[in-house]
Scaffold this active site. Structure first.
Site, mmCIF file in Angstrom:
data_model
loop_
_atom_site.group_PDB
_atom_site.id
_atom_site.type_symbol
_atom_site.label_atom_id
_atom_site.label_comp_id
_atom_site.label_asym_id
_atom_site.label_seq_id
_atom_site.Cartn_x
_atom_site.Cartn_y
_atom_site.Cartn_z
ATOM 1 N N ASP A 109 -1.559 4.869 -6.285
ATOM 2 C CA ASP A 109 -0.137 4.696 -5.989
ATOM 3 C C ASP A 109 0.677 5.879 -6.497
ATOM 4 O O ASP A 109 1.808 6.097 -6.059
ATOM 5 C CB ASP A 109 0.369 3.395 -6.605
ATOM 6 C CG ASP A 109 -0.275 2.214 -5.883
ATOM 7 O OD1 ASP A 109 -1.409 1.852 -6.242
ATOM 8 O OD2 ASP A 109 0.336 1.702 -4.933
ATOM 9 N N GLY A 158 0.854 -1.182 0.000
ATOM 10 C CA GLY A 158 0.000 0.000 0.000
ATOM 11 C C GLY A 158 0.889 1.231 0.000
ATOM 12 O O GLY A 158 1.802 1.353 0.830
HETATM 13 O O1 MRU Z 1 0.802 -3.651 -4.711
HETATM 14 P P1 MRU Z 1 0.215 -2.994 -3.486
HETATM 15 O O2 MRU Z 1 -0.688 -3.925 -2.724
HETATM 16 O O3 MRU Z 1 1.236 -2.310 -2.643
HETATM 17 O O4 MRU Z 1 -0.697 -1.860 -4.128
HETATM 18 C C1 MRU Z 1 -1.549 -1.056 -3.405
HETATM 19 C C2 MRU Z 1 -2.587 -0.492 -4.296
HETATM 20 O O5 MRU Z 1 -2.416 -0.387 -5.476
HETATM 21 C C3 MRU Z 1 -3.864 -0.083 -3.723
HETATM 22 O O6 MRU Z 1 -4.814 -0.178 -4.734
HETATM 23 C C4 MRU Z 1 -4.009 1.239 -3.155
HETATM 24 O O7 MRU Z 1 -5.063 1.891 -3.726
HETATM 25 C C5 MRU Z 1 -2.968 2.208 -3.229
HETATM 26 S S1 MRU Z 1 -2.371 2.376 -1.617
HETATM 27 C C6 MRU Z 1 -3.633 3.077 -0.638
#
Ligand code: MRU
Length: 356
Positions: free
Chosen positions: A241, A54
Protein backbone atom coordinates in the site's frame (compact mmCIF):
# COMPACT_ATOMS: atom_id res chain seq x y z
CA UNK A 1 6.11 -26.64 -19.62
CA UNK A 2 2.50 -27.11 -20.61
CA UNK A 3 0.56 -24.03 -21.67
CA UNK A 4 -2.46 -23.58 -19.39
CA UNK A 5 -5.98 -23.09 -20.76
CA UNK A 6 -6.74 -19.40 -21.51
CA UNK A 7 -7.26 -17.52 -18.25
CA UNK A 8 -10.28 -15.45 -17.38
CA UNK A 9 -9.00 -12.76 -15.07
CA UNK A 10 -11.84 -10.62 -13.68
CA UNK A 11 -11.87 -6.84 -14.09
CA UNK A 12 -12.48 -4.58 -11.12
CA UNK A 13 -13.78 -1.61 -13.11
CA UNK A 14 -14.97 -0.40 -16.50
CA UNK A 15 -16.14 2.86 -18.02
CA UNK A 16 -19.44 3.27 -19.81
CA UNK A 17 -20.93 6.58 -21.01
CA UNK A 18 -18.39 8.43 -18.83
CA UNK A 19 -19.65 6.72 -15.67
CA UNK A 20 -17.50 4.26 -13.78
CA UNK A 21 -18.77 0.76 -13.07
CA UNK A 22 -17.02 -1.18 -10.30
CA UNK A 23 -17.39 -4.61 -8.77
CA UNK A 24 -18.83 -4.28 -5.26
CA UNK A 25 -16.10 -6.19 -3.45
CA UNK A 26 -18.02 -6.27 -0.16
CA UNK A 27 -20.32 -8.90 -1.65
CA UNK A 28 -17.69 -11.24 -3.06
CA UNK A 29 -17.14 -14.18 -3.08
CA UNK A 30 -20.87 -14.81 -2.60
CA UNK A 31 -22.27 -12.40 -5.14
CA UNK A 32 -20.83 -10.66 -8.20
CA UNK A 33 -22.52 -7.30 -8.41
CA UNK A 34 -21.56 -4.12 -10.25
CA UNK A 35 -22.18 -0.58 -8.96
CA UNK A 36 -22.44 2.53 -11.08
CA UNK A 37 -20.41 5.46 -9.77
CA UNK A 38 -21.79 8.61 -11.36
CA UNK A 39 -20.79 11.34 -8.91
CA UNK A 40 -18.03 12.45 -6.57
CA UNK A 41 -20.18 11.33 -3.63
CA UNK A 42 -20.59 7.85 -5.16
CA UNK A 43 -16.82 7.50 -5.56
CA UNK A 44 -15.96 8.76 -2.08
CA UNK A 45 -18.49 6.40 -0.55
CA UNK A 46 -17.31 3.43 -2.68
CA UNK A 47 -13.73 3.92 -1.46
CA UNK A 48 -14.50 4.56 2.21
CA UNK A 49 -16.96 1.66 2.42
CA UNK A 50 -14.50 -0.65 0.59
CA UNK A 51 -16.77 -1.44 -2.33
CA UNK A 52 -13.51 -0.74 -4.12
CA UNK A 53 -10.25 -1.50 -2.38
CA UNK A 54 -6.61 -2.22 -3.06
CA UNK A 55 -4.06 0.58 -3.36
CA UNK A 56 -3.82 0.96 -7.16
CA UNK A 57 -7.58 0.56 -7.65
CA UNK A 58 -8.53 3.18 -5.09
CA UNK A 59 -6.02 5.55 -6.69
CA UNK A 60 -7.51 5.07 -10.16
CA UNK A 61 -11.07 5.25 -8.84
CA UNK A 62 -10.30 8.46 -6.97
CA UNK A 63 -8.82 9.99 -10.14
CA UNK A 64 -12.10 9.21 -11.87
CA UNK A 65 -13.91 10.73 -8.90
CA UNK A 66 -12.14 14.05 -9.57
CA UNK A 67 -13.38 13.90 -13.19
CA UNK A 68 -16.95 13.24 -12.02
CA UNK A 69 -16.63 16.16 -9.60
CA UNK A 70 -15.57 18.43 -12.49
CA UNK A 71 -18.64 17.31 -14.45
CA UNK A 72 -20.75 18.50 -11.51
CA UNK A 73 -18.95 21.81 -10.99
CA UNK A 74 -15.58 22.67 -12.54
CA UNK A 75 -14.80 25.62 -10.25
CA UNK A 76 -11.55 26.02 -8.27
CA UNK A 77 -13.55 25.65 -5.10
CA UNK A 78 -15.07 22.35 -6.13
CA UNK A 79 -11.74 21.01 -7.39
CA UNK A 80 -10.16 21.69 -4.00
CA UNK A 81 -13.17 20.29 -2.15
CA UNK A 82 -13.22 17.09 -4.24
CA UNK A 83 -9.50 16.46 -3.80
CA UNK A 84 -9.66 17.00 -0.04
CA UNK A 85 -12.68 14.72 0.28
CA UNK A 86 -11.13 11.91 -1.78
CA UNK A 87 -7.70 11.98 -0.09
CA UNK A 88 -9.43 11.69 3.30
CA UNK A 89 -11.33 8.51 2.37
CA UNK A 90 -8.45 6.18 3.29
CA UNK A 91 -5.14 7.19 4.87
CA UNK A 92 -2.53 4.48 4.28
CA UNK A 93 -2.31 3.61 0.57
CA UNK A 94 -0.30 6.39 -1.06
CA UNK A 95 -1.70 5.64 -4.54
CA UNK A 96 -4.84 7.52 -3.54
CA UNK A 97 -3.02 10.75 -2.74
CA UNK A 98 -0.70 10.26 -5.73
CA UNK A 99 -3.61 9.99 -8.18
CA UNK A 100 -5.65 12.85 -6.70
CA UNK A 101 -2.64 15.21 -6.60
CA UNK A 102 -1.82 14.31 -10.21
CA UNK A 103 -5.35 15.28 -11.20
CA UNK A 104 -5.25 18.48 -9.13
CA UNK A 105 -1.89 19.58 -10.55
CA UNK A 106 -3.13 19.04 -14.11
CA UNK A 107 -6.48 20.77 -13.59
CA UNK A 108 -5.57 23.73 -11.36
CA UNK A 109 -3.77 25.81 -14.01
CA UNK A 110 -6.42 25.47 -16.73
CA UNK A 111 -9.66 27.39 -17.25
CA UNK A 112 -12.89 25.99 -15.74
CA UNK A 113 -14.40 25.50 -19.20
CA UNK A 114 -11.64 23.10 -20.25
CA UNK A 115 -11.44 21.09 -17.07
CA UNK A 116 -14.09 18.45 -17.69
CA UNK A 117 -12.56 17.10 -20.90
CA UNK A 118 -9.02 17.17 -19.50
CA UNK A 119 -10.13 15.52 -16.25
CA UNK A 120 -11.84 12.59 -18.00
CA UNK A 121 -8.91 12.15 -20.34
CA UNK A 122 -6.33 12.10 -17.53
CA UNK A 123 -8.44 9.76 -15.37
CA UNK A 124 -8.64 7.32 -18.30
CA UNK A 125 -4.86 7.61 -18.76
CA UNK A 126 -4.28 6.81 -15.07
CA UNK A 127 -6.49 3.72 -15.40
CA UNK A 128 -4.68 2.60 -18.59
CA UNK A 129 -1.27 3.20 -17.04
CA UNK A 130 -2.17 1.15 -14.00
CA UNK A 131 -3.39 -1.67 -16.21
CA UNK A 132 -0.15 -1.60 -18.22
CA UNK A 133 1.97 -1.52 -15.06
CA UNK A 134 0.36 -4.74 -13.82
CA UNK A 135 1.38 -6.56 -17.01
CA UNK A 136 4.93 -5.20 -16.69
CA UNK A 137 5.05 -6.33 -13.04
CA UNK A 138 3.85 -9.73 -14.22
CA UNK A 139 6.66 -9.98 -16.75
CA UNK A 140 9.30 -8.82 -14.23
CA UNK A 141 8.10 -11.26 -11.57
CA UNK A 142 7.86 -14.09 -14.08
CA UNK A 143 11.67 -14.06 -14.28
CA UNK A 144 11.92 -14.79 -10.55
CA UNK A 145 9.39 -17.62 -10.70
CA UNK A 146 10.96 -19.10 -13.84
CA UNK A 147 14.38 -19.20 -12.18
CA UNK A 148 12.94 -20.78 -9.01
CA UNK A 149 11.03 -23.37 -11.06
CA UNK A 150 14.17 -24.28 -12.98
CA UNK A 151 16.07 -24.68 -9.70
CA UNK A 152 13.45 -26.72 -7.81
CA UNK A 153 12.31 -28.82 -10.78
CA UNK A 154 8.81 -29.30 -9.29
CA UNK A 155 5.57 -27.32 -8.98
CA UNK A 156 6.06 -24.06 -7.09
CA UNK A 157 4.16 -23.26 -3.91
CA UNK A 158 3.67 -19.51 -3.60
CA UNK A 159 2.13 -17.87 -0.53
CA UNK A 160 0.37 -14.53 -0.79
CA UNK A 161 -1.61 -12.38 1.63
CA UNK A 162 -4.69 -10.19 1.30
CA UNK A 163 -5.82 -9.48 -2.25
CA UNK A 164 -3.23 -7.95 -4.52
CA UNK A 165 -4.84 -9.26 -7.67
CA UNK A 166 -7.05 -8.03 -10.47
CA UNK A 167 -9.63 -6.87 -7.93
CA UNK A 168 -7.07 -4.51 -6.37
CA UNK A 169 -5.93 -2.91 -9.64
CA UNK A 170 -7.05 -1.97 -13.16
CA UNK A 171 -5.26 -4.97 -14.70
CA UNK A 172 -3.90 -8.30 -13.53
CA UNK A 173 -2.89 -7.22 -10.03
CA UNK A 174 0.46 -6.71 -8.36
CA UNK A 175 1.40 -9.82 -6.35
CA UNK A 176 -0.88 -11.97 -8.49
CA UNK A 177 0.42 -10.61 -11.82
CA UNK A 178 3.62 -12.75 -11.80
CA UNK A 179 1.50 -15.71 -10.68
CA UNK A 180 -0.92 -15.25 -13.59
CA UNK A 181 2.04 -14.78 -15.96
CA UNK A 182 3.72 -17.96 -14.68
CA UNK A 183 0.49 -19.96 -14.88
CA UNK A 184 -0.06 -18.73 -18.42
CA UNK A 185 3.54 -19.66 -19.31
CA UNK A 186 2.89 -23.22 -18.18
CA UNK A 187 4.83 -23.15 -14.89
CA UNK A 188 3.14 -25.61 -12.52
CA UNK A 189 2.24 -23.76 -9.34
CA UNK A 190 -0.06 -23.73 -6.34
CA UNK A 191 -0.97 -20.63 -4.34
CA UNK A 192 -1.39 -20.54 -0.57
CA UNK A 193 -3.99 -17.87 0.17
CA UNK A 194 -4.39 -16.58 3.73
CA UNK A 195 -7.90 -15.51 4.75
CA UNK A 196 -6.81 -12.04 5.89
CA UNK A 197 -9.06 -11.42 8.84
CA UNK A 198 -10.97 -9.31 9.59
CA UNK A 199 -12.07 -8.18 6.08
CA UNK A 200 -11.17 -11.51 4.46
CA UNK A 201 -9.56 -10.10 1.34
CA UNK A 202 -8.02 -13.57 0.94
CA UNK A 203 -11.47 -14.77 -0.10
CA UNK A 204 -11.31 -12.29 -2.98
CA UNK A 205 -7.95 -13.77 -3.96
CA UNK A 206 -9.43 -17.26 -3.77
CA UNK A 207 -12.36 -16.14 -5.92
CA UNK A 208 -10.29 -14.56 -8.64
CA UNK A 209 -7.72 -17.40 -8.75
CA UNK A 210 -10.67 -19.77 -9.07
CA UNK A 211 -12.08 -17.74 -11.96
CA UNK A 212 -8.69 -17.85 -13.68
CA UNK A 213 -8.21 -21.58 -13.07
CA UNK A 214 -5.06 -21.12 -10.96
CA UNK A 215 -4.74 -23.88 -8.31
CA UNK A 216 -4.83 -22.62 -4.72
CA UNK A 217 -5.50 -23.60 -1.12
CA UNK A 218 -7.14 -21.25 1.37
CA UNK A 219 -5.67 -21.27 4.88
CA UNK A 220 -6.31 -19.42 8.13
CA UNK A 221 -3.90 -16.52 8.59
CA UNK A 222 -2.01 -18.21 11.39
CA UNK A 223 -1.32 -21.37 9.38
CA UNK A 224 1.20 -19.82 7.00
CA UNK A 225 4.11 -19.79 9.48
CA UNK A 226 3.74 -23.51 10.09
CA UNK A 227 3.58 -24.25 6.35
CA UNK A 228 6.74 -22.21 5.77
CA UNK A 229 8.48 -23.94 8.70
CA UNK A 230 7.68 -27.38 7.26
CA UNK A 231 9.13 -26.41 3.87
CA UNK A 232 5.72 -26.37 2.20
CA UNK A 233 6.09 -22.86 0.78
CA UNK A 234 8.81 -21.92 -1.73
CA UNK A 235 8.33 -18.16 -1.95
CA UNK A 236 6.09 -15.41 -0.57
CA UNK A 237 4.79 -12.66 -2.88
CA UNK A 238 2.63 -9.83 -1.54
CA UNK A 239 1.48 -6.39 -2.69
CA UNK A 240 1.98 -3.05 -0.97
CA UNK A 241 0.00 0.00 0.00
CA UNK A 242 3.06 2.21 0.37
CA UNK A 243 6.79 1.76 -0.04
CA UNK A 244 8.97 4.27 1.79
CA UNK A 245 12.19 5.88 0.61
CA UNK A 246 14.25 3.44 2.71
CA UNK A 247 12.43 0.42 1.25
CA UNK A 248 10.12 -0.24 4.22
CA UNK A 249 6.87 -1.79 2.99
CA UNK A 250 3.40 -1.07 4.33
CA UNK A 251 0.85 -3.71 3.44
CA UNK A 252 -2.21 -5.47 4.85
CA UNK A 253 -1.86 -6.37 8.53
CA UNK A 254 -0.30 -9.83 8.79
CA UNK A 255 2.29 -9.23 6.09
CA UNK A 256 5.07 -8.59 8.62
CA UNK A 257 4.59 -12.00 10.27
CA UNK A 258 4.92 -13.72 6.89
CA UNK A 259 8.11 -11.80 6.19
CA UNK A 260 9.52 -12.92 9.57
CA UNK A 261 8.64 -16.55 8.84
CA UNK A 262 10.17 -16.31 5.36
CA UNK A 263 13.41 -14.85 6.73
CA UNK A 264 13.59 -17.39 9.57
CA UNK A 265 13.30 -20.24 7.06
CA UNK A 266 15.43 -18.85 4.24
CA UNK A 267 12.79 -18.43 1.54
CA UNK A 268 12.28 -15.35 -0.62
CA UNK A 269 9.87 -12.60 0.41
CA UNK A 270 8.95 -10.42 -2.57
CA UNK A 271 6.80 -7.29 -2.77
CA UNK A 272 5.09 -6.39 -6.06
CA UNK A 273 3.83 -2.84 -6.58
CA UNK A 274 3.63 -0.13 -9.24
CA UNK A 275 5.61 3.11 -8.95
CA UNK A 276 2.42 4.87 -7.80
CA UNK A 277 2.86 2.95 -4.51
CA UNK A 278 6.32 4.45 -3.90
CA UNK A 279 6.45 7.37 -1.51
CA UNK A 280 9.87 8.98 -1.80
CA UNK A 281 8.74 11.75 0.58
CA UNK A 282 8.23 9.31 3.42
CA UNK A 283 11.58 8.35 4.92
CA UNK A 284 10.56 5.15 6.73
CA UNK A 285 7.63 2.97 7.77
CA UNK A 286 7.27 4.41 11.25
CA UNK A 287 6.08 7.70 9.70
CA UNK A 288 3.18 6.15 7.76
CA UNK A 289 -0.35 6.60 9.15
CA UNK A 290 -1.77 3.12 9.76
CA UNK A 291 -5.53 3.04 9.28
CA UNK A 292 -7.27 2.02 12.51
CA UNK A 293 -10.52 0.45 11.41
CA UNK A 294 -13.75 -0.10 13.30
CA UNK A 295 -13.84 -2.75 16.01
CA UNK A 296 -17.11 -3.93 14.42
CA UNK A 297 -15.00 -5.70 11.76
CA UNK A 298 -13.49 -7.92 14.47
CA UNK A 299 -16.67 -8.34 16.52
CA UNK A 300 -18.81 -9.54 13.61
CA UNK A 301 -18.33 -11.92 10.71
CA UNK A 302 -20.53 -12.14 7.67
CA UNK A 303 -21.26 -14.83 5.12
CA UNK A 304 -24.23 -16.72 3.78
CA UNK A 305 -26.59 -19.09 5.54
CA UNK A 306 -27.63 -22.47 4.14
CA UNK A 307 -30.30 -20.75 2.04
CA UNK A 308 -27.70 -18.51 0.45
CA UNK A 309 -28.95 -15.45 2.33
CA UNK A 310 -26.33 -12.98 3.53
CA UNK A 311 -26.04 -13.00 7.35
CA UNK A 312 -23.87 -11.31 9.91
CA UNK A 313 -23.12 -12.88 13.25
CA UNK A 314 -21.53 -11.51 16.39
CA UNK A 315 -18.45 -13.32 17.69
CA UNK A 316 -17.86 -11.06 20.70
CA UNK A 317 -19.97 -8.33 22.21
CA UNK A 318 -19.39 -4.61 22.52
CA UNK A 319 -18.04 -4.85 26.09
CA UNK A 320 -14.77 -6.33 24.82
CA UNK A 321 -12.04 -3.90 23.81
CA UNK A 322 -10.91 -4.43 20.21
CA UNK A 323 -7.99 -3.02 18.21
CA UNK A 324 -8.08 -3.24 14.43
CA UNK A 325 -5.02 -1.85 12.62
CA UNK A 326 -5.55 -2.33 8.89
CA UNK A 327 -1.88 -2.46 7.85
CA UNK A 328 1.58 -3.23 9.16
CA UNK A 329 5.16 -2.30 8.40
CA UNK A 330 7.72 -4.76 7.07
CA UNK A 331 11.22 -3.38 7.37
CA UNK A 332 13.26 -3.25 4.15
CA UNK A 333 15.82 -5.73 5.51
CA UNK A 334 13.15 -8.47 5.47
CA UNK A 335 12.28 -7.90 1.81
CA UNK A 336 14.23 -9.93 -0.78
CA UNK A 337 13.30 -7.58 -3.62
CA UNK A 338 10.61 -5.26 -4.92
CA UNK A 339 9.02 -6.04 -8.27
CA UNK A 340 7.73 -2.99 -10.13
CA UNK A 341 7.03 -2.09 -13.75
CA UNK A 342 10.67 -1.06 -14.21
CA UNK A 343 12.05 -4.39 -13.02
CA UNK A 344 13.24 -6.05 -9.80
CA UNK A 345 15.08 -3.97 -7.20
CA UNK A 346 16.65 -4.45 -3.80
CA UNK A 347 14.52 -2.35 -1.43
CA UNK A 348 17.52 -0.44 -0.13
CA UNK A 349 18.41 0.66 -3.67
CA UNK A 350 15.02 2.09 -4.53
CA UNK A 351 15.89 5.73 -4.14
CA UNK A 352 18.74 5.54 -6.64
CA UNK A 353 17.34 3.01 -9.08
CA UNK A 354 13.61 3.55 -9.25
CA UNK A 355 12.35 6.73 -7.71
CA UNK A 356 14.12 9.08 -10.08
O1 MRU B 1 -7.57 -2.57 2.87
P1 MRU B 1 -7.41 -2.94 1.41
O2 MRU B 1 -8.16 -4.20 1.06
O3 MRU B 1 -7.66 -1.81 0.49
O4 MRU B 1 -5.85 -3.27 1.34
C1 MRU B 1 -5.23 -3.79 0.22
C2 MRU B 1 -3.96 -4.44 0.61
O5 MRU B 1 -3.38 -4.15 1.62
C3 MRU B 1 -3.41 -5.49 -0.24
O6 MRU B 1 -2.64 -6.32 0.57
C4 MRU B 1 -2.58 -5.14 -1.37
O7 MRU B 1 -1.39 -5.80 -1.31
C5 MRU B 1 -2.18 -3.80 -1.62
S1 MRU B 1 -3.04 -3.31 -3.04
C6 MRU B 1 -2.46 -4.26 -4.38
Amino acid sequence: MNKAAPMIVPRALRIQDDDLFVVDQRLLPHQLCERRLASLADVASAISSMQVRGAPLIGATAAYGVALAMREDASDLNLARACTLLVATRPTAINLEWAVLRMERALSPIADGERVAVAFELARIIIKEDEASTYAIGRAGLGILTELYARLQRPLVIATHCNAGALATCGHGTALAPIYAAHEAGIALHVIVSETRPRNQGLLTAWELGQAGVPFTLVADNAVGQLILRGRVDIVVVGADRICANGDVINKVGTYLKALAARDNGIGFYVAAPLSTFDPDCASGELVPIEERSGAEVRHVSGTDRFGQRVEITVIDESVAVANPGFDVTRAELVSAIICERGVFRPQHLAGDVAT
